[in-house]
Structures are given as structure tokens and as C-alpha cells.
Design a protein around this motif. Structure first.
Motif, PDB file in Angstrom:
ATOM      1  N   MET B   1       0.844  -1.223   0.000  1.00  0.00           N
ATOM      2  CA  MET B   1       0.000   0.000   0.000  1.00  0.00           C
ATOM      3  C   MET B   1       0.865   1.254   0.000  1.00  0.00           C
ATOM      4  N   LYS B   2       1.899   1.237  -0.813  1.00  0.00           N
ATOM      5  CA  LYS B   2       2.728   2.442  -0.865  1.00  0.00           C
ATOM      6  C   LYS B   2       2.180   3.374  -1.935  1.00  0.00           C
ATOM      7  N   LYS B   3       1.098   4.017  -1.574  1.00  0.00           N
ATOM      8  CA  LYS B   3       0.413   4.822  -2.575  1.00  0.00           C
ATOM      9  C   LYS B   3       0.742   6.305  -2.446  1.00  0.00           C
ATOM     10  N   LEU B   4       0.851   6.726  -1.197  1.00  0.00           N
ATOM     11  CA  LEU B   4       1.152   8.144  -0.992  1.00  0.00           C
ATOM     12  C   LEU B   4       2.629   8.401  -1.266  1.00  0.00           C
ATOM     13  N   LYS B   5       2.902   9.415  -2.037  1.00  0.00           N
ATOM     14  CA  LYS B   5       4.301   9.796  -2.273  1.00  0.00           C
ATOM     15  C   LYS B   5       4.623  11.044  -1.466  1.00  0.00           C
ATOM     16  N   ARG B   6       5.905  11.376  -1.479  1.00  0.00           N
ATOM     17  CA  ARG B   6       6.339  12.469  -0.605  1.00  0.00           C
ATOM     18  C   ARG B   6       5.632  13.783  -0.921  1.00  0.00           C
ATOM     19  N   PHE B   7       5.523  14.066  -2.209  1.00  0.00           N
ATOM     20  CA  PHE B   7       4.916  15.340  -2.588  1.00  0.00           C
ATOM     21  C   PHE B   7       3.430  15.410  -2.248  1.00  0.00           C
ATOM     22  N   ASP B   8       2.801  14.233  -2.226  1.00  0.00           N
ATOM     23  CA  ASP B   8       1.400  14.187  -1.788  1.00  0.00           C
ATOM     24  C   ASP B   8       1.295  14.689  -0.363  1.00  0.00           C
ATOM     25  N   ILE B   9       2.190  14.159   0.468  1.00  0.00           N
ATOM     26  CA  ILE B   9       2.152  14.509   1.886  1.00  0.00           C
ATOM     27  C   ILE B   9       2.450  15.994   2.063  1.00  0.00           C
ATOM     28  N   ILE B  10       3.436  16.481   1.284  1.00  0.00           N
ATOM     29  CA  ILE B  10       3.759  17.909   1.364  1.00  0.00           C
ATOM     30  C   ILE B  10       2.555  18.743   0.948  1.00  0.00           C
ATOM     31  N   LEU B  11       1.946  18.354  -0.163  1.00  0.00           N
ATOM     32  CA  LEU B  11       0.778  19.094  -0.682  1.00  0.00           C
ATOM     33  C   LEU B  11      -0.360  19.100   0.336  1.00  0.00           C
ATOM     34  N   ILE B  12      -0.686  17.920   0.840  1.00  0.00           N
ATOM     35  CA  ILE B  12      -1.806  17.810   1.786  1.00  0.00           C
ATOM     36  C   ILE B  12      -1.476  18.571   3.069  1.00  0.00           C
ATOM     37  N   GLY B  13      -0.235  18.408   3.531  1.00  0.00           N
ATOM     38  CA  GLY B  13       0.175  19.119   4.741  1.00  0.00           C
ATOM     39  C   GLY B  13       0.077  20.619   4.568  1.00  0.00           C
ATOM     40  N   PHE B  14       0.547  21.097   3.413  1.00  0.00           N
ATOM     41  CA  PHE B  14       0.498  22.536   3.142  1.00  0.00           C
ATOM     42  C   PHE B  14      -0.944  23.033   3.129  1.00  0.00           C
ATOM     43  N   LEU B  15      -1.809  22.290   2.461  1.00  0.00           N
ATOM     44  CA  LEU B  15      -3.205  22.728   2.352  1.00  0.00           C
ATOM     45  C   LEU B  15      -3.895  22.731   3.706  1.00  0.00           C
ATOM     46  N   LEU B  16      -3.609  21.701   4.509  1.00  0.00           N
ATOM     47  CA  LEU B  16      -4.207  21.658   5.847  1.00  0.00           C
ATOM     48  C   LEU B  16      -3.716  22.844   6.673  1.00  0.00           C
ATOM     49  N   PHE B  17      -2.431  23.115   6.556  1.00  0.00           N
ATOM     50  CA  PHE B  17      -1.860  24.249   7.293  1.00  0.00           C
ATOM     51  C   PHE B  17      -2.498  25.558   6.820  1.00  0.00           C
ATOM     52  N   ALA B  18      -2.623  25.698   5.489  1.00  0.00           N
ATOM     53  CA  ALA B  18      -3.209  26.920   4.930  1.00  0.00           C
ATOM     54  C   ALA B  18      -4.635  27.112   5.426  1.00  0.00           C
ATOM     55  N   SER B  19      -5.409  26.042   5.441  1.00  0.00           N
ATOM     56  CA  SER B  19      -6.793  26.195   5.879  1.00  0.00           C
ATOM     57  C   SER B  19      -6.859  26.540   7.362  1.00  0.00           C
ATOM     58  N   LEU B  20      -5.930  25.966   8.115  1.00  0.00           N
ATOM     59  CA  LEU B  20      -5.881  26.278   9.552  1.00  0.00           C
ATOM     60  C   LEU B  20      -5.576  27.762   9.759  1.00  0.00           C
ATOM     61  N   VAL B  21      -4.577  28.258   9.021  1.00  0.00           N
ATOM     62  CA  VAL B  21      -4.194  29.668   9.134  1.00  0.00           C
ATOM     63  C   VAL B  21      -5.380  30.555   8.736  1.00  0.00           C
ATOM     64  N   LEU B  22      -6.015  30.210   7.621  1.00  0.00           N
ATOM     65  CA  LEU B  22      -7.146  31.023   7.154  1.00  0.00           C
ATOM     66  C   LEU B  22      -8.295  30.989   8.158  1.00  0.00           C
ATOM     67  N   PHE B  23      -8.502  29.806   8.753  1.00  0.00           N
ATOM     68  CA  PHE B  23      -9.550  29.697   9.780  1.00  0.00           C
ATOM     69  C   PHE B  23      -9.312  30.717  10.891  1.00  0.00           C
ATOM     70  N   THR B  24      -8.075  30.739  11.367  1.00  0.00           N
ATOM     71  CA  THR B  24      -7.758  31.638  12.482  1.00  0.00           C
ATOM     72  C   THR B  24      -7.870  33.095  12.045  1.00  0.00           C
ATOM     73  N   VAL B  25      -7.273  33.394  10.887  1.00  0.00           N
ATOM     74  CA  VAL B  25      -7.275  34.783  10.415  1.00  0.00           C
ATOM     75  C   VAL B  25      -8.704  35.268  10.205  1.00  0.00           C
ATOM     76  N   PHE B  26      -9.476  34.484   9.436  1.00  0.00           N
ATOM     77  CA  PHE B  26     -10.855  34.886   9.156  1.00  0.00           C
ATOM     78  C   PHE B  26     -11.676  34.932  10.426  1.00  0.00           C
ATOM     79  N   GLY B  27     -11.395  33.992  11.323  1.00  0.00           N
ATOM     80  CA  GLY B  27     -12.127  33.957  12.586  1.00  0.00           C
ATOM     81  C   GLY B  27     -11.973  35.252  13.349  1.00  0.00           C
TER      82      GLY B  27
END
Lengths: 171, 107
Positions: B1-27
Motif C-alpha cells: 500500500m505504498k500509494k502516498l508519495k512524498r509530494f502528496d504529503i507535502i501538498l496535503i500538509g500545506f493545504l491543511l496548514f493553509a486552511s488552519l491559518v485562514l480559519f484563524t485569520v478569518f475567525g
């Protein structure tokens, strides 16, 4: 003569396959349309039909992915939507498909990443269009949509991988 | 099950972080209040812009509005809870002085 015949046979075959895939997408879209998500996050959909385009992209059929996606968006809007919803889904659909088609070529990105990028792109484009129509206030909804894009994108990416493994034949 | 690659994790991590930041800022932006309403005995005694600095003197309390924040400067009550509440600036926040029946609310 025979090559011509097989050529037209192939065309008929691919036309049939793409039509079936479109039909499948539209039914998926309709089922999702019926599931209310308004309580949790209004407007959020899983987008199972995107797995079809994803499988086509994984198989290297970029033209087919565009054909199926654009056709299903137009038909869905005609059946269940309005010119208004068409504007949203068409722009978002085309842009996210372009993004996916580009990213699928990248060896360091798996279909999951491609799907996530596509989903987030789709949602962001919709917010951008909404902000033109309803004003800047809608950007407040962006974090929710990024988060849902990541979740739904991952799910669709996994689904796409599994489907590609199961479907051995080329279209 | 080696499906996720490194860049996937970076991309997903970045997006999660971005949404978290936006949540706080907009909040924080979204909840920024606009008006200060002061009520005494359930009647509105003062209503004004949060952005306008000033001081409101009531019978037993003094409310101060400064730099988009509101606080109870003084109160003659025993417990001083309202004074200790500190500064409020977000929509829906309140300072309550129960002994004097004063409510400072941000809308």
C-alpha cells in the motif's frame, strides 16, 4: 478497407464507453445532489464522478477525461441545475481538470495528490466566481472548502487508484 | 500500500496548514465587533461605534472605549468582576456588572 472498418469500430466503442461513463457520472452526481450536507458544510460534495476522470487520467487518456468531464457538467446542469450553477461548475470543472491533467504527469505526485489538488482548485475557483457575484464575504468560506477539498480529494484519489487497479482493460 | 508519495504529503500538509491559518485569520476578522451597547436595568443607556474612543460614565460604573477595545474602567461594586473581565472587542462578547445591573455588549 478492413482497417477503416476497425477504425470506425474503435470509434463506436470509445463513444459508447465515454457515454456510459458520462451516464455513470451524472447518476453519481444526482445521488450526491440528493444527500443533504447543508447541516455540516453547505455545498460540499464528495464528487464521486471525478473518480471517472481521474481513472482516465491515470490511464493516460487526457482527451477522454476532458470529454467526459465537460459533457457530464453540461448535462448535469441541463438536468438538475441552472445557467447559474453551470457557470460555477463549468469554470471550476475545466480549470481543475486542466490542473489534474498537468499534475498527473509529475512522477513525484500520486493520483491522491493530483485529486487533492484538483478538488481544492475546484473549490477555490467556485469561491472566486462567487466572490464576483456575491461580494468578498464568501472568502470566509474558503478554509472550510480547502479542508473539504483535501478530505474529498484524498477519498477520490484512493477510489481512483483502486478502480484503476480493478479495471485492467483500456477504454 | 505504498500509494502516498512524498509530494502528496507535502501538498496535503500545506493545504491543511493553509486552511488552519485562514480559519484563524478569518475567525478574528469576522468576529470583530462594530458597536458598543451599554445597558442598565435592561434599558439601553449608550450605543456607539467601537472605533470611536471615549468614556461613558454611569451612575456606578465607568466604561472606557479605546483602540477598538472596551473595558470597565471602574465600578463601585464589591466584587469588581466587571473590571477584572478585562478588554473585549469581538462581536458577542460582554462585560457584566451584576451588582449594578450593567451590561456592556459588543455587536
Amino acid at each position: 478497407m478492413s482497417s477503416k472498418q476497425s477504425d470506425s469500430g474503435n470509434r463506436i466503442k470509445s463513444l459508447t464507453v465515454y457515454s456510459l461513463l458520462c451516464a455513470f457520472c451524472i447518476v453519481c452526481g444526482y445521488i450526491e445532489f440528493l444527500i443533504p450536507t447543508a447541516a455540516i458544510a453547505p455545498g460540499v460534495k464528495l464528487g464521486i464522478s471525478n473518480s471517472v476522470a481521474l481513472v482516465l487520467l491515470i490511464k493516460g487518456d487526457i482527451k477522454g477525461a476532458f470529454a467526459v468531464n465537460i459533457t457530464r457538467i453540461l448535462l448535469s446542469a441541463l438536468l438538475f441545475g441552472s445557467p447559474f450553477s453551470l457557470l460555477f461548475s463549468f469554470c471550476a470543472g475545466v480549470i481543475s481538470t486542466v490542473v489534474c491533467a498537468v499534475l498527473i504527469k509529475m512522477p513525484k505526485l500520486s493520483p491522491i495528490g493530483v485529486s487533492v489538488a484538483g478538488a481544492v482548485c475546484h473549490n477555490t475557483v467556485q469561491i472566486a466566481i462567487a466572490s464576483f457575484i456575491f461580494g468578498k464575504g464568501v472568502w470566509f468560506y474558503l478554509p472550510v472548502l480547502i479542508l473539504s477539498g483535501v478530505i474529498c480529494g484524498t477519498a477520490i484519489g484512493l477510489l481512483g487508484i483502486v478502480l484503476t487497479e480493478k479495471i485492467k482493460s483500456d477504454f | 500500500m505504498k500509494k502516498l508519495k512524498r509530494f502528496d504529503i507535502i501538498l496535503i500538509g500545506f493545504l491543511l496548514f493553509a486552511s488552519l491559518v485562514l480559519f484563524t485569520v478569518f475567525g478574528t476578522i469576522k468576529r470583530k465587533g462594530k458597536r458598543v451597547v451599554i445597558k442598565q436595568n435592561d434599558t439601553v443607556v449608550y450605543s456607539g461605534e467601537l472605533s470611536k474612543d471615549g468614556e461613558v460614565s454611569l451612575k456606578h460604573n465607568t466604561v472606557k472605549i479605546e483602540n477598538g477595545e472596551v473595558f470597565m474602567k471602574s465600578a463601585d461594586c464589591k466584587n469588581q468582576i466587571c473590571v477584572k473581565t478585562g478588554k473585549i472587542s469581538k462581536s458577542g462578547e460582554t462585560i457584566i456588572c451584576l451588582p449594578n445591573k450593567v451590561i456592556v455588549e459588543i455587536e
